[in-house]
Design an enzyme around this catalytic site. Structure first.
Site, short mmCIF file in Angstrom:
data_model
loop_
_atom_site.label_atom_id
_atom_site.label_comp_id
_atom_site.label_asym_id
_atom_site.label_seq_id
_atom_site.Cartn_x
_atom_site.Cartn_y
_atom_site.Cartn_z
N SER A 125 5.63 16.07 12.77
CA SER A 125 5.91 14.65 12.98
C SER A 125 4.77 13.81 12.42
O SER A 125 3.60 14.24 12.42
CB SER A 125 6.02 14.42 14.49
OG SER A 125 5.97 13.04 14.79
N TYR A 149 2.68 15.44 23.56
CA TYR A 149 3.70 15.78 22.55
C TYR A 149 3.05 15.95 21.18
O TYR A 149 3.24 16.96 20.49
CB TYR A 149 4.79 14.68 22.50
CG TYR A 149 5.69 14.84 21.29
CD1 TYR A 149 6.62 15.86 21.23
CD2 TYR A 149 5.57 13.99 20.18
CE1 TYR A 149 7.42 16.04 20.10
CE2 TYR A 149 6.35 14.15 19.06
CZ TYR A 149 7.28 15.17 19.02
OH TYR A 149 8.06 15.34 17.90
N LYS A 153 2.41 19.38 18.60
CA LYS A 153 2.75 19.52 17.17
C LYS A 153 1.50 19.92 16.37
O LYS A 153 1.57 20.79 15.49
CB LYS A 153 3.32 18.20 16.62
CG LYS A 153 4.68 17.82 17.18
CD LYS A 153 5.77 18.77 16.69
CE LYS A 153 7.12 18.48 17.33
NZ LYS A 153 8.12 19.53 17.11
#
Ligand code: NAD
Ligand code: WQD
Length: 338
Positions: A125, A149, A153
């Site tokens: 992302s 989050y 990643k």
């Protein structure tokens, strides 16, 4: 025929990618625990493409199941979408996020290694760039995370780097998505949030259809064109096609390869609202509220590396993004439960 294991394939980006894989002659097996999706999306993928795919309802953390799938099938590669993706929720239940996104990926890679399947496309992302010092964002910009989050990643990206260093047979594509929006032009599949949407486009769609009263615009005092946040919105079909290109690239190139998948152009919140109102013919009432914590002013990609190395470029303009988003929303006011 080449077969691809698609984890999280029943979800928003996964289901659109299944269509592109099937249309490009790949066989597809989807492994999804339906924690944030419905298998109705996969039924519709098959209706749209007139092709069959296999679906296994299961969890990427289930090593026994993975071993069984790898022994019963010959996969050319894995496209790994499965994971949790809500930034706010990741601050409330960080351990669940690390468990699903990081531990889940470890189990998946262990099973791949045991089965000698060493090609993987991973859903990363643009969040891994944190608050970039300049724009547009290039792949070699410094990385940082401001929430669990994003950190999950980043951790997976780093882990995959170590994996390749330990064994040069691995081919690893880290695709850093910018802001995926829109839906398949058939109007049959699209984004179907379980709860009140966190992201701008599904929120705007639900205001337009009358399910939500008004949009709250998070801040109008950013140093941008109209003071609202600017993002690089990318049509989900363009994004899906990027995955097919990455799979093709991995056939001949090993190593960790990183690509930004974005359009290279930013639009503000108010520009998105105006475009959506025009395409839908509906009003989208909004109020300006305080900035959302953790948000940055602006973010857009330099997508040239993907053009050069994947021969991939986003083709769909803003009008198509909002028109397709509205077609999906208006034909399926309650998503797959409609
Ligand atoms: P999504 O929630 O629609 O899809 C994820 C799918 O994974 C769902 O179908 C869910 O049921 C499944 N899943 C979750 N945990 C699982 C597990 N342990 N085992 C099996 N299946 C599991 O999300 P999406 O928008 O399609 O995103 C796909 C991927 O892309 C995610 O990894 C996400 O973090 C990443 N990503 C998304 C965006 C975005 O804005 N949508 C942006 C950048 C990156
Ligand atoms: C876009 C713009 C908001 C909702 C997030 C994740 C990122 C990636 C994509 C997964 C911002 C504004 C939004 C609303 C608003 N996901 N907004 N009112 O924050 O760029 O990125 O999703 O990887 O990691 O962080 O996307 O759609 O939430 O916001 O004003 O109700 O819309 O402030 O400027 P974001 P978004």
């Amino acid at each position: 025929m080449s077969k691809i294991l698609v984890t999280g394939g029943a979800g928003y980006i996964g289901s659109h990618t299944c269509i592109e894989l099937l249309n490009n002659g790949y066989e597809v097996l989807v492994l999804d625990n339906l924690s944030n999706s419905s298998d109705e999306s996969l039924k519709r993928v098959q209706t749209i493409t007139h092709k069959k795919l296999e679906f296994v309802n299961g969890d990427i953390r289930d090593r026994e199941l993975l071993d069984k799938l790898f022994s019963e099938n010959t996969f050319e590669a894995v496209i790994h979408f499965a994971g949790f993706k809500a930034v706010g929720e990741s601050c409330e239940i960080p351990l669940d996020y690390y468990d699903n996104n990081v531990y889940g990926t470890i189990v998946l890679c262990q099973a791949m290694k045991a089965a000698n399947v060493k090609s993987i496309v991973f859903s990363s992302s643009a969040t891994v760039y944190g608050d970039p010092a300049s724009l547009p964002i290039m792949e070699d910009f410094p990385l940082s995370a401001t929430n669990p989050y994003g950190r999950s990643k980043l951790m997976v990206e780093e882990m995959m780097g170590d994996l390749f260093k330990s064994d040069n047979d691995w081919g690893i594509a880290l695709l850093r998505y910018f802001n995926p929006v829109g839906a398949h032009p058939s109007g049959q599949i699209g984004e179907d949030p379980n709860d009140i949407p966190n992201n701008l486009m599904p929120f705007v769609s639900q205001v337009a259809i009358g399910k939500l009263e008004k949009l709250r615009v998070f801040g109008n005092d950013y140093p941008t064109v109209d003071g609202t946040g600017v993002r690089d919105y990318i049509h989900v079909v363009d994004l899906a096609i990027g995955h097919v290109r990455a799979i093709e690239r991995l056939k001949s190139n090993k190593g960790v390869q990183i690509w930004n998948l974005g359009v290279g152009k930013g639009y503000s919140v108010l520009e998105m609202v105006a475009a959506f109102e025009k395409a839908s013919g509906k009003d989208v009432p909004y109020e300006i509220v305080d900035r959302r914590s953790g948000d940055i002013a602006a973010c857009y990609a330099n997508p040239e590396k993907a053009l050069k190395e994947l021969n991939w470029k986003a083709e769909r303009e803003l009008e198509e993004m909002v028109t397709d988003a509205w077609r999906w929303q208006s034909q399926n006011p309650n998503g797959y439960a409609s």
